[in-house]
Design a protein around this motif. Structure first.
Motif, PDB file in Angstrom:
ATOM      1  N   MET A 228       0.816  -1.214   0.000  1.00  0.00           N
ATOM      2  CA  MET A 228       0.000   0.000   0.000  1.00  0.00           C
ATOM      3  C   MET A 228       0.848   1.262   0.000  1.00  0.00           C
ATOM      4  O   MET A 228       0.627   2.172  -0.813  1.00  0.00           O
ATOM      5  N   LEU A 229       1.824   1.369   0.902  1.00  0.00           N
ATOM      6  CA  LEU A 229       2.635   2.582   0.951  1.00  0.00           C
ATOM      7  C   LEU A 229       3.534   2.729  -0.277  1.00  0.00           C
ATOM      8  O   LEU A 229       3.605   3.832  -0.841  1.00  0.00           O
ATOM      9  N   PRO A 230       4.248   1.680  -0.730  1.00  0.00           N
ATOM     10  CA  PRO A 230       5.046   1.860  -1.956  1.00  0.00           C
ATOM     11  C   PRO A 230       4.212   2.306  -3.155  1.00  0.00           C
ATOM     12  O   PRO A 230       4.650   3.154  -3.946  1.00  0.00           O
ATOM     13  N   LEU A 231       3.000   1.748  -3.292  1.00  0.00           N
ATOM     14  CA  LEU A 231       2.137   2.146  -4.404  1.00  0.00           C
ATOM     15  C   LEU A 231       1.692   3.594  -4.251  1.00  0.00           C
ATOM     16  O   LEU A 231       1.686   4.368  -5.222  1.00  0.00           O
ATOM     17  N   ALA A 232       1.346   3.977  -3.018  1.00  0.00           N
ATOM     18  CA  ALA A 232       0.959   5.364  -2.765  1.00  0.00           C
ATOM     19  C   ALA A 232       2.143   6.306  -2.986  1.00  0.00           C
ATOM     20  O   ALA A 232       1.976   7.422  -3.488  1.00  0.00           O
ATOM     21  N   ALA A 294      -7.621   4.451  -2.559  1.00  0.00           N
ATOM     22  CA  ALA A 294      -8.128   4.474  -3.929  1.00  0.00           C
ATOM     23  C   ALA A 294      -8.880   5.763  -4.223  1.00  0.00           C
ATOM     24  O   ALA A 294      -8.988   6.173  -5.389  1.00  0.00           O
ATOM     25  N   LEU A 295      -9.375   6.442  -3.180  1.00  0.00           N
ATOM     26  CA  LEU A 295     -10.200   7.633  -3.365  1.00  0.00           C
ATOM     27  C   LEU A 295      -9.459   8.933  -3.092  1.00  0.00           C
ATOM     28  O   LEU A 295      -9.740   9.957  -3.710  1.00  0.00           O
ATOM     29  N   VAL A 296      -8.499   8.907  -2.151  1.00  0.00           N
ATOM     30  CA  VAL A 296      -7.824  10.127  -1.715  1.00  0.00           C
ATOM     31  C   VAL A 296      -6.646  10.433  -2.630  1.00  0.00           C
ATOM     32  O   VAL A 296      -5.826   9.566  -2.925  1.00  0.00           O
ATOM     33  N   GLY A 370      -7.950  -1.173  -4.559  1.00  0.00           N
ATOM     34  CA  GLY A 370      -9.164  -1.936  -4.302  1.00  0.00           C
ATOM     35  C   GLY A 370      -8.878  -3.413  -4.100  1.00  0.00           C
ATOM     36  O   GLY A 370      -9.467  -4.053  -3.231  1.00  0.00           O
ATOM     37  N   MET A 371      -7.963  -3.955  -4.907  1.00  0.00           N
ATOM     38  CA  MET A 371      -7.589  -5.360  -4.753  1.00  0.00           C
ATOM     39  C   MET A 371      -6.927  -5.599  -3.397  1.00  0.00           C
ATOM     40  O   MET A 371      -7.253  -6.574  -2.691  1.00  0.00           O
ATOM     41  N   LEU A 372      -6.013  -4.704  -3.011  1.00  0.00           N
ATOM     42  CA  LEU A 372      -5.337  -4.855  -1.719  1.00  0.00           C
ATOM     43  C   LEU A 372      -6.335  -4.753  -0.568  1.00  0.00           C
ATOM     44  O   LEU A 372      -6.250  -5.507   0.414  1.00  0.00           O
ATOM     45  N   GLY A 373      -7.294  -3.833  -0.701  1.00  0.00           N
ATOM     46  CA  GLY A 373      -8.342  -3.747   0.307  1.00  0.00           C
ATOM     47  C   GLY A 373      -9.198  -4.999   0.362  1.00  0.00           C
ATOM     48  O   GLY A 373      -9.609  -5.433   1.438  1.00  0.00           O
TER      49      GLY A 373
END
Length: 402
Positions: A228-232, A294-296, A370-373
């Protein structure tokens, strides 16, 4: 009085161990880049360290179980980490760097269960949850301080200075370890381990439903969380350019502060209300965080969302060793069980970034989040449906049931 001295030693041991381990994070890649290593060479070295850590989980846990002197195991691990840091700083060539990565990978797998075993022997099972919460608090504070200090040292002194500092920080770690008296551990360790050595083999451990289910939760947790963090970070870098480093630094520090605040409370809650409640709170943050990421899009919003990572990290940091202690009650396989859980964590983390990268490349970052969530939601569902409560019943409740 002496037990209080040992407890303070354990507090600060966790603080300085976090300092030492921080030096082997992203700073390795930065340092090797300054030494004209290619991305392929850096990737191979880091992958070797990761692979060593995964392979070492089970043998390191069994080794710590076999050693009666857990402080000795922790001391040898710290010395090995210091040696690996010196190798990196003094000899940034292929063979010494690879040896350093292997040495650090194995030593870390010995150090983590050694500290957990010392904690168990010092306070006993009844107070272990709160003790693990204190461990997590000091580790979080140590990691946050070290990240800032080492970033400054690496920037304004020299990239290699990070690893000289890492080696130097093993000295206060060893001093804190020396504050923990063997007598305080022995007195409390005696009733914790019976003569019955059930679950001696890994296959025997995996036959226990609780161990199998929680291993699945650990795998799904890191499969969801690690990327999550690397993707963000990639998304923020494209949006903000040079400001990305400050935003990512905030995304690292804020969860650590949340862990420092929540971990002791989660430890107490696990002792009073049970393990499942704490697990469900922490695991529920995964689908929520994936949805929000995914939204922010605003950088400040990203930092706030990352605070949820602190809730999940506090949960796993406290509950993994606590549940391992619960599920190996009456045997001497506490650290082997931690190795099983650690292996599941490593496997999930290894595949998380690759899977998220593929999905983001094909379908976009929003779909990847979304997939990670969704994987996080599966982790929550598994814990809700299949994870048994592992807390030992209160004596009066156990007597009533009998």
């Amino acid at each position: 009085m002496t037990a209080g001295r040992s407890r303070r030693g354990l507090d600060w041991l966790n603080f300085f161990v976090a300092d030492v381990q921080t030096g082997f994070g992203p700073f390795v890649a930065v340092y090797l880049t300054t030494q004209a290593w290619t991305e392929v060479e850096i990737g191979f070295a880091l992958s070797l360290g990761t692979l060593t850590a995964m392979i070492s989980q089970l043998p390191a846990g069994a080794l710590v179980d076999a050693l009666r002197n857990k402080r000795l195991a922790a001391m040898l691990a710290l010395l090995a980490i210091a040696l690996s840091a010196v190798l990196l700083a003094a000899l940034p060539h292929t063979l010494p760097v690879l040896v350093s990565e292997v040495l650090h990978g194995f030593a870390s797998c010995v150090l983590t269960p050694s500290i957990a075993a010392i904690s168990l022997a010092l306070v006993g099972r009844a107070a272990l949850g709160e003790r693990l919460g204190r461990n997590s608090r000091y580790q979080a504070l140590g990691g946050a301080v070290a990240a800032g200090v080492m970033g400054l040292v690496g920037t304004y002194v020299a990239p290699a200075a990070v690893f000289w500092l890492t080696a130097a920080l093993t000295l206060p770690s060893l001093a804190c370890l020396a504050m923990i008296r063997g007598e305080d551990l022995t007195q409390r360790a005696v009733p914790l381990v019976s003569k019955r050595e059930s679950g001696g083999r890994v296959i025997d451990l995996l036959r226990q439903p609780g161990i199998l289910v929680f291993s699945g939760c650990c795998l799904l947790f890191t499969l969801s969380n690690a990327a999550m963090l690397p993707l963000a970070a990639s998304m923020v870098t494209r949006q903000t350019g040079e400001e990305a480093n400050l935003i990512i630094a905030a995304c690292l520090v804020v969860p650590q502060l949340v862990v420092a605040g929540l971990a002791p409370r989660f430890g107490r809650l696990a002792e009073t209300r049970g393990r499942r409640l704490v697990l469900l709170i922490g695991f529920a943050m995964l689908p929520l965080r994936g949805t929000l990421l995914a939204l922010v899009e605003h950088p400040l919003g990203l930092v706030l969302v990352q605070a949820l990572d602190g809730v999940s990290a506090a949960t796993l940091g406290v509950m993994l060793p606590l549940i391992a202690a619960d599920l190996t009650r009456g045997s001497n396989r506490f650290n082997l069980c931690m190795g099983v859980f650690g292996l599941a964590v490593g496997l999930g983390g290894t595949f998380s970034t690759s899977l998220a990268g593929l999905v983001a490349g094909w379908l976009g970052a929003g779909v990847a989040f979304g997939m990670l969530g969704g994987i996080g939601l599966a982790c929550l569902a598994l814990a809700w449906i299949a994870m048994p409560e592992t807390r030992e019943p209160a004596p009066e409740l156990a007597a009533a049931r009998a």
